[in-house]
Design an enzyme around this catalytic site. Structure first.
Site, PDB file in Angstrom:
ATOM      1  N   LYS B  70       5.501 -41.838   3.036  1.00 16.12           N
ATOM      2  CA  LYS B  70       5.307 -40.382   3.102  1.00 16.12           C
ATOM      3  C   LYS B  70       5.813 -39.781   4.409  1.00 16.12           C
ATOM      4  CE  LYS B  70       1.029 -41.341   2.769  1.00 16.12           C
ATOM      5  NZ  LYS B  70       1.124 -42.813   2.593  1.00 16.12           N
ATOM      6  N   THR B  71       5.418 -40.416   5.513  1.00 21.71           N
ATOM      7  CA  THR B  71       5.789 -39.865   6.812  1.00 21.71           C
ATOM      8  C   THR B  71       7.297 -39.912   7.006  1.00 21.71           C
ATOM      9  OG1 THR B  71       3.673 -40.604   7.692  1.00 21.71           O
ATOM     10  CG2 THR B  71       5.371 -40.029   9.291  1.00 21.71           C
ATOM     11  N   ASP B 124       0.828 -34.672   9.675  1.00 22.13           N
ATOM     12  CA  ASP B 124       0.921 -36.080   9.281  1.00 22.13           C
ATOM     13  C   ASP B 124      -0.454 -36.728   9.212  1.00 22.13           C
ATOM     14  OD1 ASP B 124       2.347 -38.326   8.508  1.00 22.13           O
ATOM     15  OD2 ASP B 124       2.312 -39.145  10.543  1.00 22.13           O
ATOM     16  N   ASP B 125      -0.702 -37.460   8.120  1.00 21.80           N
ATOM     17  CA  ASP B 125      -1.947 -38.204   7.960  1.00 21.80           C
ATOM     18  C   ASP B 125      -3.140 -37.256   8.118  1.00 21.80           C
ATOM     19  OD1 ASP B 125      -2.353 -40.778   7.252  1.00 21.80           O
ATOM     20  OD2 ASP B 125      -1.877 -41.634   9.203  1.00 21.80           O
ATOM     21  N   LYS B 152      -3.166 -20.725   4.421  1.00 17.92           N
ATOM     22  CA  LYS B 152      -3.164 -19.511   3.605  1.00 17.92           C
ATOM     23  C   LYS B 152      -2.663 -18.295   4.378  1.00 17.92           C
ATOM     24  CE  LYS B 152      -6.541 -17.795   0.465  1.00 17.92           C
ATOM     25  NZ  LYS B 152      -7.948 -17.711   0.020  1.00 17.92           N
ATOM     26  N   LYS B 224       6.466 -50.006   3.423  1.00 13.28           N
ATOM     27  CA  LYS B 224       6.167 -50.365   4.814  1.00 13.28           C
ATOM     28  C   LYS B 224       5.651 -51.801   4.904  1.00 13.28           C
ATOM     29  CE  LYS B 224       3.561 -48.155   8.593  1.00 13.28           C
ATOM     30  NZ  LYS B 224       2.555 -47.064   8.726  1.00 13.28           N
TER      31      LYS B 224
HETATM   32  N1  LIG Z   1      -3.282  -5.942 -10.299  1.00 15.33           N
HETATM   33  C1  LIG Z   1      -3.296  -6.802  -9.275  1.00 15.33           C
HETATM   34  N2  LIG Z   1      -4.482  -7.188  -8.774  1.00 15.33           N
HETATM   35  C2  LIG Z   1      -4.513  -8.034  -7.753  1.00 15.33           C
HETATM   36  N3  LIG Z   1      -3.412  -8.578  -7.174  1.00 15.33           N
HETATM   37  C3  LIG Z   1      -2.234  -8.234  -7.638  1.00 15.33           C
HETATM   38  C4  LIG Z   1      -2.131  -7.328  -8.691  1.00 15.33           C
HETATM   39  N4  LIG Z   1      -0.831  -7.175  -8.921  1.00 15.33           N
HETATM   40  C5  LIG Z   1      -0.169  -7.950  -8.067  1.00 15.33           C
HETATM   41  N5  LIG Z   1      -1.005  -8.586  -7.265  1.00 15.33           N
HETATM   42  C6  LIG Z   1      -0.582  -9.528  -6.229  1.00 15.33           C
HETATM   43  O1  LIG Z   1      -1.216 -10.769  -6.511  1.00 15.33           O
HETATM   44  C7  LIG Z   1      -1.649 -11.392  -5.320  1.00 15.33           C
HETATM   45  C8  LIG Z   1      -3.162 -11.599  -5.431  1.00 15.33           C
HETATM   46  O2  LIG Z   1      -3.562 -12.416  -4.396  1.00 15.33           O
HETATM   47  P1  LIG Z   1      -4.944 -12.285  -3.667  1.00 15.33           P
HETATM   48  O3  LIG Z   1      -4.790 -12.882  -2.302  1.00 15.33           O
HETATM   49  O4  LIG Z   1      -5.495 -10.938  -3.773  1.00 15.33           O
HETATM   50  O5  LIG Z   1      -5.823 -13.254  -4.561  1.00 15.33           O
HETATM   51  P2  LIG Z   1      -7.279 -13.779  -4.221  1.00 15.33           P
HETATM   52  O6  LIG Z   1      -8.052 -13.839  -5.499  1.00 15.33           O
HETATM   53  O7  LIG Z   1      -7.840 -13.040  -3.070  1.00 15.33           O
HETATM   54  O8  LIG Z   1      -6.933 -15.278  -3.775  1.00 15.33           O
HETATM   55  P3  LIG Z   1      -7.835 -16.293  -2.936  1.00 15.33           P
HETATM   56  O9  LIG Z   1      -8.842 -16.850  -3.895  1.00 15.33           O
HETATM   57  O10 LIG Z   1      -6.850 -17.324  -2.496  1.00 15.33           O
HETATM   58  O11 LIG Z   1      -8.436 -15.536  -1.796  1.00 15.33           O
HETATM   59  C9  LIG Z   1      -1.284 -10.456  -4.170  1.00 15.33           C
HETATM   60  O12 LIG Z   1      -0.121 -10.910  -3.546  1.00 15.33           O
HETATM   61  C10 LIG Z   1      -1.021  -9.121  -4.829  1.00 15.33           C
HETATM   62  O13 LIG Z   1       0.002  -8.397  -4.160  1.00 15.33           O
HETATM   63  N1  LIG Z   2      13.395 -44.402   1.145  1.00 15.69           N
HETATM   64  C1  LIG Z   2      12.460 -44.560   2.045  1.00 15.69           C
HETATM   65  N2  LIG Z   2      11.426 -43.705   2.060  1.00 15.69           N
HETATM   66  C2  LIG Z   2      10.450 -43.843   2.980  1.00 15.69           C
HETATM   67  N3  LIG Z   2      10.432 -44.813   3.919  1.00 15.69           N
HETATM   68  C3  LIG Z   2      11.445 -45.676   3.959  1.00 15.69           C
HETATM   69  C4  LIG Z   2      12.472 -45.589   3.036  1.00 15.69           C
HETATM   70  N4  LIG Z   2      13.332 -46.565   3.295  1.00 15.69           N
HETATM   71  C5  LIG Z   2      12.855 -47.243   4.334  1.00 15.69           C
HETATM   72  N5  LIG Z   2      11.709 -46.726   4.744  1.00 15.69           N
HETATM   73  C6  LIG Z   2      10.903 -47.253   5.852  1.00 15.69           C
HETATM   74  O1  LIG Z   2       9.607 -47.545   5.332  1.00 15.69           O
HETATM   75  C7  LIG Z   2       8.610 -47.173   6.252  1.00 15.69           C
HETATM   76  C8  LIG Z   2       7.689 -46.191   5.577  1.00 15.69           C
HETATM   77  O2  LIG Z   2       6.568 -46.016   6.385  1.00 15.69           O
HETATM   78  P1  LIG Z   2       5.800 -44.654   6.544  1.00 15.69           P
HETATM   79  O3  LIG Z   2       5.107 -44.673   7.854  1.00 15.69           O
HETATM   80  O4  LIG Z   2       6.675 -43.512   6.259  1.00 15.69           O
HETATM   81  O5  LIG Z   2       4.757 -44.784   5.367  1.00 15.69           O
HETATM   82  P2  LIG Z   2       3.492 -43.856   5.118  1.00 15.69           P
HETATM   83  O6  LIG Z   2       3.355 -43.665   3.665  1.00 15.69           O
HETATM   84  O7  LIG Z   2       3.576 -42.651   5.986  1.00 15.69           O
HETATM   85  O8  LIG Z   2       2.345 -44.819   5.635  1.00 15.69           O
HETATM   86  P3  LIG Z   2       0.856 -44.441   6.059  1.00 15.69           P
HETATM   87  O9  LIG Z   2       0.105 -44.265   4.785  1.00 15.69           O
HETATM   88  O10 LIG Z   2       0.413 -45.653   6.818  1.00 15.69           O
HETATM   89  O11 LIG Z   2       0.943 -43.208   6.891  1.00 15.69           O
HETATM   90  C9  LIG Z   2       9.327 -46.601   7.462  1.00 15.69           C
HETATM   91  O12 LIG Z   2       9.388 -47.588   8.477  1.00 15.69           O
HETATM   92  C10 LIG Z   2      10.709 -46.257   6.961  1.00 15.69           C
HETATM   93  O13 LIG Z   2      11.672 -46.460   7.979  1.00 15.69           O
HETATM   94 MG   LIG Z   3      -8.594 -13.699  -1.255  1.00 19.09          MG
HETATM   95 MG   LIG Z   4       2.236 -41.902   7.395  1.00 18.70          MG
END
Ligand SMILES: Nc1ncnc2c1ncn2[C@@H]1O[C@H](COP(=O)(O)OP(=O)(O)OP(=O)(O)O)[C@@H](O)[C@H]1O
Ligand SMILES: Nc1ncnc2c1ncn2[C@@H]1O[C@H](COP(=O)(O)OP(=O)(O)OP(=O)(O)O)[C@@H](O)[C@H]1O
Ligand SMILES: [Mg+2]
Ligand SMILES: [Mg+2]
Ligand SMILES: Nc1ncnc2c1ncn2[C@@H]1O[C@H](COP(=O)(O)OP(=O)(O)OP(=O)(O)O)[C@@H](O)[C@H]1O
Ligand SMILES: Nc1ncnc2c1ncn2[C@@H]1O[C@H](COP(=O)(O)OP(=O)(O)OP(=O)(O)O)[C@@H](O)[C@H]1O
Ligand SMILES: Nc1ncnc2c1ncn2[C@@H]1O[C@H](COP(=O)(O)OP(=O)(O)OP(=O)(O)O)[C@@H](O)[C@H]1O
Ligand SMILES: Nc1ncnc2c1ncn2[C@@H]1O[C@H](COP(=O)(O)OP(=O)(O)OP(=O)(O)O)[C@@H](O)[C@H]1O
Ligand SMILES: [Mg+2]
Ligand SMILES: [Mg+2]
Ligand SMILES: [Mg+2]
Ligand SMILES: [Mg+2]
Lengths: 267, 267, 267, 267, 267, 267
Positions: B70-71, B124-125, B152, B224
């Site tokens: 992943k990293t 990371d992690d 957010k 790894k």
């Molecule tokens: N009729 C509508 N009512 C509410 N939001 C709308 C409407 N039309 C468009 N939108 C868009 O949808 C998005 C709604 O996101 P909003 O952050 O209000 O959701 P939320 O329920 O507060 O989310 P969270 O649970 O993550 O806080 C906004 O970007 C807003 O511009």
């Molecule tokens: N295609 C590939 N994708 C990812 N890593 C690769 C790849 N090829 C070789 N590697 C090698 O494999 C190792 C992957 O280790 P890495 O630290 O990214 O794993 P990780 O999932 O982050 O581990 P951890 O869960 O411990 O954080 C690295 O040393 C990287 O150089």
């Molecule tokens: Mg909200």
């Molecule tokens: Mg890692």
């Protein structure tokens, strides 16, 4: 230059060859194949760290029941490697410190190690470093997080590090995710009857005809407890016989030995 | 002007291209279709952020078992984008800090990013950033709340931001509600036999006739761990064979390879 | 006099019309009857507060799934009222603050409101204000107690206040007793197929013959997620098609749209 | 030289021969074989510590029900050894101190002991040192960790130490892992009828014909409670008879003795 | 002398007749027999405190569902007594204070009361004073301990005190042992249909032929919620009708009333 | 000399004969055999402490339901002893103090007592001293540990101490191990019908023909609650009759008495 580098890695607190020697107070006797195998594998890791380019960090966990010889084994690997920096991190030198201070000390040991081209760090009794207690369970998350990051963080370019951990609470370590942080894990066992017999023969405190019976009774005892038991038995029922036994003039009475075994083993 | 803007986004601590490169120490080999697909999709998100008016903030989570890559993947996306600000937030540079300080550092990285027209932040992690431990479970709610708000909060007008998170504890992240905070989530898998074979072929350390058997034995290993295993096996049973193998003069003995596999895989 | 009074209510931190506008970044489209109904009812509460003698404090909770449009709706009511004091209280402006400090900020907003004859306070994402996390669960009891008292405390004689809260964790709010603190509660829903179709028609990014199929696939999606999905799909499979689509020259390919839907919806 | 060394081990706080004597306020009577056996074994450990080379640290736990005579027994061993440093660590001298301070005091006692060639430390009522309470359970992990490390840490070269712990909460100690920290454990029992009879005979406060009946009624009573009961009964029903009874002029009335037994035994 | 005494009891913070009046913002209407009975009994306690020699401290708890009229009732008793010192202790004047500070304030009110020959203290919304939240549950034990002691501690010789507590969380109060701290407890109920009818008749906002239907629909509503509902309904479906209704020119439309009931009652 | 010694034991805070008298505000009436028996036994303990050599510390717990007369009983024993130092330790004089401060106060009382040849300490309402609340349960472990040690620690040579504890939460005290810390425990009961009849006869507020019926209704009431009930009933239904009743001119109406009983008893 090299001399300066060597000076820099002078430990900030604790461990040295002397410290490592204290970890095997009763010396090292032959404890059977399984102990030997682990020792050999650990030496291979020492070499891997030395020659490898792709793995500048190798981590190895020795786990096993209390007293099975983990610390002595780790210390022996440290002594037998020819690495310029070998340090043991132990709760003994950090009694009563706040967890943040302990954490700083541990980090310091790693930072010091990063200055040496080749280093070994022994994390001894990890459950104690984590202030683990089974009720709860409680432990220092600060220290466990620190170890998890340190066990994954690469040393700077060109530096190499072998970390050896020891623990008698492997299932706890597993449950905090620390086992997964080690590349390899070896189980250090208690003594089987055959291993115990080997050890007793070397210690030479029993009459030949008693050794088998004694070894039989010892089945599954850790090496450390075996030493304590022999000492108790060597005093004799009325005290005073220790010198004669260690000098070889007398042997431990098997009956008294059984009595002592009762006191030592928890029923 | 632009130069000044660039100066302003100089990272306050940690990450740079060099840091990103350290994240893929073993380079990038072809790990099969599934890894490739994720990489392609991530690049599309990079473009979306660049051209979009309605979504100045895009967030993407890479989750998968420990060591699955992943990293390295996230770092590669960061390197391959042409964004002026790419930063990795990692527990490695915050060892032992108080959670409030860690929190401040993370906020600072976002504030810095808000000054650049186009930014990528790699969290990371995440479980390590949250100081997560399964017992309890325990974790820093301060940091988890901070991440939830930052994931957010819209960047200021005219600025755009792509956040890539990585984790190997996706079910924990889910239980604190952090998964829902990401717009998209991709699962980075371990290697199937066919993927492993591809990788082994590229590494060229086995005799041709052994590759299939080796790949079979590796089923479901993360990339790894595969690298660590190969290194161990390359030492040979008695040590000393690593150079010959990496230079191509010798091949890894399949029997010894199986032995090392035992040590590495936890039973 | 009146001018002085107006000056006094200048917000101490955060919110303004601009802040309110940022809450509906994608504008407001017609989301169907159920959204409309809530908007109308909320306007009636605005009038009740204005004319009533017996209820100087009215409190209203908008709850519903993440992204269903609660914040945008509350902001719109605030903008459409002609009240001299409208303020949004959001976790975004209080990242990393200690709970006591957050508490003080919230109290300050109410104290400021008490100085205006007619005020609206939007408590946005109450679970985030409370630092809620489901594990435990954990949350700030200091802030929850403060809100419970503030939602019951009458403004001084002659002053009137409408409080609008939003949350996507209504069952948590209920379990701490905060739901009972609101006089009225409205559920802001996700989009039904018929609502989604209305929205897609307005956005005009699909070919006419695809709208029905697309709307069908979107069943029960929140409006916010819908916007993110459309943006992803508008990039095209190979990237680069966004401009053409938003300018109306091209339409989103329904197949690619289905692909993106997979990434966005969590299985 | 020796005199200086002696001076150095002057206790920093608490214990002395006088303190040890206060631990057996009612003197020591013959409580039967089981008490005697433990006393003899403890004396053997004293000798082992003195002569041994391999075990500079021996640790022994006396556990048993409240009032069974553990503290008096440990104090007697301390008095009867001829060791230059004997110290009792008790919660009585640390009332109300913070756990860190208590911890420091305990460590100080060990550090002092390390300066003497031969030392005994009595850790009295370990559950009280740990501030144990069954509800929760709660206890000081700081102190428990400290004890676990101190019970394993070797004294410096050439110094020897015997640690005797007492507790009436052995299952709690076991659950925090403290039992395993002791090399040997002895159970100090309550009085069987035959033991009680022995004690009553020595005390000489009953008519000969009542002793059997009284001892029978006392079955399984700890020695400490027995003393309290005898004192209560000796007052007589209407008070005033104590002097006559202790001087031997009168005997305790068996009927009144039964009455008092009711008050003392919890039903 | 008396004047001085009066001066001394000037409240240190908060409550006065004005505060008490604000507790019954909508005035007091006849809510039926059960409300009336409690009022009469409370007045008897007022007299008992005044004339008694043996009970210088009488404590009375009013418990019942949210909005049932507890605070208004307690305030009315305070106003109708002719006691020189009447004070209300409420969470509203202690928002955000630390629990120790709240505790000090509460103690201060009692100390002040002890200076007056006859005093009434109203502990309003005890669960809020205790910062109670059902999850956990959590609450301030410091404050609960303080209340338990204050509710049992006798005033100085010659002083008399009546304490009236209110709560809508009687089972919580019971579980912390606070209910037992009160000498008498009365349950303040919601409105039965017959009570509701009485109230609606007095308010005079319905056509005569609608009152029965309206009262029926209101079964088991608390008086406070009833007032909010009437206000909402009085706006009319399209707003603007409130003035006409309160002046008696128009009546509330029963259909619109049912609609509002839906919004107010939680399903 | 003796005078100086007396001066030294002047209490540092709180208790005196006056304090003890306030503990039995309604005087002491004959409550039946069981109360009487406990009083006699407690006096025997007073004498034992005075004459004994082997038990310089005697500890006695009075437990029983709320209001059963424990505190009044303990105070009476304190008053009736002729000991130079009698002190009551009560939560009433330590409201709002930090637990460490409370702890220090308690220790101080014991230290003061150790200076007097003969002392009595009353630990009143131990659950309140421990800040006990059933939810959790929560309590101060600092104070409970302190009490456990103080209840076992011997006074200095030549000093004697009787500790009387009271509690209405005996099962809680048992669960923290505090019951075992007392040598003797007595249960102070509520009034049986026959006891209640005795008390009512002495109070002389009922017509002769009503006493039996009244006593019957009172079965199992604690003496303290009985006093409160009589006071309430004495006001009469319409108030104003108290004086006539206490002067003996009128009697309490049995019907009104039953009504008041309803209010006082929790159903
Ligand atoms: N009729 C509508 N009512 C509410 N939001 C709308 C409407 N039309 C468009 N939108 C868009 O949808 C998005 C709604 O996101 P909003 O952050 O209000 O959701 P939320 O329920 O507060 O989310 P969270 O649970 O993550 O806080 C906004 O970007 C807003 O511009
Ligand atoms: N295609 C590939 N994708 C990812 N890593 C690769 C790849 N090829 C070789 N590697 C090698 O494999 C190792 C992957 O280790 P890495 O630290 O990214 O794993 P990780 O999932 O982050 O581990 P951890 O869960 O411990 O954080 C690295 O040393 C990287 O150089
Ligand atoms: Mg909200
Ligand atoms: Mg890692
Ligand atoms: N082959 C051997 N391997 C290990 N220890 C040996 C061996 N031979 C002798 N010993 C002795 O046995 C003892 C082993 O104790 P050690 O402290 O290493 O055990 P441990 O497993 O670390 O115990 P703990 O679980 O308590 O930490 C040492 O005193 C050491 O000198
Ligand atoms: N043979 C004996 N062994 C132990 N104690 C004895 C013996 N003979 C008499 N005693 C007396 O019995 C009492 C034992 O009490 P001690 O305090 O030692 O018990 P304990 O087990 O430590 O109690 P606790 O569990 O309360 O700590 C002492 O007063 C001691 O003088
Ligand atoms: N007879 C009455 N008794 C009580 N309140 C009445 C009565 N008649 C009218 N009211 C009005 O009803 C309202 C009762 O609200 P009050 O705050 O006393 O309820 P509460 O039970 O204390 O509510 P909460 O549980 O929220 O504290 C007040 O506004 C009061 O003016
Ligand atoms: N024989 C008696 N024994 C005890 N109290 C009596 C007796 N006769 C009359 N009383 C009166 O009864 C009341 C007993 O109340 P007391 O406070 O002692 O009860 P308590 O058990 O300590 O209550 P709590 O559990 O609330 O602490 C006192 O007012 C006392 O004057
Ligand atoms: Mg070890
Ligand atoms: Mg003891
Ligand atoms: Mg109220
Ligand atoms: Mg009492």
């Amino acid at each position: 230059d090299f001399l300066n580098a060597l000076l820099e890695v002078v430990p900030a607190f604790g461990a040295s060859t002397d410290d490592l020697e204290r970890c095997r107070l009763n010396g090292m006797v032959d404890c059977g194949n399984r102990h030997e195998h682990i020792y050999q594998r650990a030496l291979l890791l020492v070499e891997q760290v030395k020659v490898s380019k792709g793995s500048p960090l190798v981590t190895c966990l020795l786990e096993g029941p209390s007293g099975s010889g983990k610390t002595a084994l780790a210390a022996t690997v440290g002594i037998d490697s020819d690495f310029p920096y070998v340090k043991i991190v132990s709760a003994e030198t950090m009694i009563g410190l706040h967890e943040a201070t302990k954490c700083a000390h541990i980090v310091k040991v790693f930072e010091d190690a990063y200055k040496s081209p080749l280093s070994i760090i022994i994390l001894d009794d990890i459950e104690r470093l984590l202030e683990y207690v089974a009720i709860g369970p409680r432990f220092s998350n600060l220290i466990s997080q620190t170890l998890m990051v340190l066990l994954k963080r690469l040393p700077p370019k060109g530096k190499k590090l072998l970390v050896i951990g020891t623990t008698s609470e492997v299932s706890f370590l597993d449950s905090v995710g620390l086992c997964d942080s080690f590349s390899v894990t070896y189980h250090v066992p208690t003594l089987r009857t055959e291993d115990a017999k080997k050890v007793l023969t070397q210690l030479n405190v029993f009459a030949n005809e008693d050794i088998d019976a004694a070894a039989e009774a010892l089945n599954d005892m850790p090496i450390k407890k075996l030493y304590m038991l022999i000492e108790m038995a060597a005093q004799g029922e009325a005290g005073g016989s220790a010198e004669a036994i260690y000098s070889g003039n007398e042997k431990i009475k098997i009956g008294h030995f059984y009595d002592c075994l009762q006191d030592v083993v928890r029923y």
